[in-house]
Design a protein around this motif. Structure first.
Motif, mmCIF file in Angstrom:
data_model
loop_
_atom_site.group_PDB
_atom_site.id
_atom_site.type_symbol
_atom_site.label_atom_id
_atom_site.label_comp_id
_atom_site.label_asym_id
_atom_site.label_seq_id
_atom_site.Cartn_x
_atom_site.Cartn_y
_atom_site.Cartn_z
ATOM 1 N N HIS A 148 -1.973 8.204 0.843
ATOM 2 C CA HIS A 148 -1.549 6.952 0.136
ATOM 3 C C HIS A 148 -0.530 7.086 -0.751
ATOM 4 O O HIS A 148 0.402 6.354 -0.756
ATOM 5 C CB HIS A 148 -2.917 6.432 -0.690
ATOM 6 N N ILE B 16 3.139 7.036 0.964
ATOM 7 C CA ILE B 16 3.440 5.914 1.492
ATOM 8 C C ILE B 16 4.274 5.187 0.210
ATOM 9 O O ILE B 16 5.177 4.839 0.391
ATOM 10 C CB ILE B 16 2.396 4.757 1.779
ATOM 11 N N GLN B 17 3.663 5.391 -1.056
ATOM 12 C CA GLN B 17 3.935 5.131 -2.387
ATOM 13 C C GLN B 17 5.544 5.630 -2.638
ATOM 14 O O GLN B 17 6.296 4.911 -2.874
ATOM 15 C CB GLN B 17 3.216 5.350 -3.391
ATOM 16 N N PHE C 164 8.199 3.952 -0.430
ATOM 17 C CA PHE C 164 8.675 2.777 -0.713
ATOM 18 C C PHE C 164 9.525 2.971 -1.806
ATOM 19 O O PHE C 164 10.508 2.300 -1.967
ATOM 20 C CB PHE C 164 7.360 1.866 -1.478
ATOM 21 N N LEU D 134 8.115 4.264 7.427
ATOM 22 C CA LEU D 134 6.761 3.280 7.094
ATOM 23 C C LEU D 134 6.139 2.743 8.324
ATOM 24 O O LEU D 134 4.990 2.659 8.552
ATOM 25 C CB LEU D 134 7.185 2.218 6.208
ATOM 26 N N GLY E 109 -5.349 -0.877 11.922
ATOM 27 C CA GLY E 109 -4.884 -1.872 11.132
ATOM 28 C C GLY E 109 -4.908 -3.151 11.604
ATOM 29 O O GLY E 109 -4.620 -4.087 11.137
ATOM 30 N N LEU F 296 2.958 -6.012 9.680
ATOM 31 C CA LEU F 296 3.776 -5.035 8.800
ATOM 32 C C LEU F 296 4.733 -4.534 9.838
ATOM 33 O O LEU F 296 6.026 -4.319 9.467
ATOM 34 C CB LEU F 296 2.766 -3.994 8.287
ATOM 35 N N VAL G 111 5.321 -5.637 -0.570
ATOM 36 C CA VAL G 111 4.397 -4.844 0.194
ATOM 37 C C VAL G 111 3.617 -3.548 -0.584
ATOM 38 O O VAL G 111 2.628 -3.461 -0.703
ATOM 39 C CB VAL G 111 5.153 -4.212 1.566
ATOM 40 N N LYS G 112 4.588 -3.092 -1.470
ATOM 41 C CA LYS G 112 4.567 -1.958 -2.218
ATOM 42 C C LYS G 112 3.239 -2.365 -3.430
ATOM 43 O O LYS G 112 2.463 -1.537 -3.505
ATOM 44 C CB LYS G 112 5.658 -1.531 -3.088
ATOM 45 N N TRP H 229 0.125 -2.305 -1.468
ATOM 46 C CA TRP H 229 -0.250 -1.053 -1.560
ATOM 47 C C TRP H 229 -0.832 -0.224 -2.549
ATOM 48 O O TRP H 229 -1.893 0.134 -2.894
ATOM 49 C CB TRP H 229 0.675 -0.239 -0.748
ATOM 50 N N ASP H 230 -0.161 -0.624 -3.766
ATOM 51 C CA ASP H 230 -0.269 -0.046 -4.942
ATOM 52 C C ASP H 230 -1.844 -0.460 -5.503
ATOM 53 O O ASP H 230 -2.602 0.034 -6.174
ATOM 54 C CB ASP H 230 0.785 -0.173 -6.110
ATOM 55 N N ARG I 284 -4.951 1.165 -4.332
ATOM 56 C CA ARG I 284 -5.231 2.641 -4.186
ATOM 57 C C ARG I 284 -6.607 3.000 -4.880
ATOM 58 O O ARG I 284 -7.258 3.821 -4.443
ATOM 59 C CB ARG I 284 -4.053 3.302 -5.177
#
Length: 131
Positions: A22, A25-26, A29, A65, A74, A81, A114-115, A118-119, A122
């Motif tokens: 995870h 991916i952050q 971004f 990504l 997914g 995405l 999108v970030k 995603w954040d 977490r």
């Protein structure tokens, strides 16, 4: 390489080594957003070689990504995405060709949305042991 760049390089490498999926991916971004911001500055400074290099790196990161997407697990979200990332890649190419900082702003805005999503997941991902 000056001391600041050396520190940033070591800090980045340490972050990657210590990161879970995870977090990686952050970091992608963050890296894409950083390069887009820097590319915008290069456009404004009429440094087209720097702009090319930075937009190229941003395109590579957005491609990364896309590669992380698991379309089997997914489902529809991953498909959407993927389409969004493909759009971002195309817009980055257009920004590069047209030297258009407003397109970079558009892509940065999409990436930030999108970030943020995603954040936001977490903690839940950590609690469910998904990372």
């Amino acid at each position: 390489m000056n001391a600041l760049h050396q520190y940033q390089s070591v800090n980045r490498q340490t972050s990657i080594v210590d990161a879970d999926g995870h977090k990686l991916i952050q970091l992608l971004f963050d890296g894409a957003l950083e390069r887009i911001t820097m590319a915008k500055g290069q456009i404004l400074a009429n440094n087209f070689e720097g702009k090319n290099r930075l937009i190229g790196k941003a395109v590579e990161i957005v491609g990364g990504l896309r590669e992380f997407l698991d379309k089997e697990k997914g489902g529809d979200i991953a498909e959407r995405l993927d389409a969004l990332y493909e759009y971002m890649e195309r817009r980055l190419f257009e920004a590069n060709l047209q030297n258009d900082a407003t397109i970079l702003d558009e892509v940065a805005g999409l990436l930030k949305q999108v970030k943020n999503g995603w954040d936001g997941i977490r903690q839940e991902a950590l609690e469910k042991g998904l990372v």
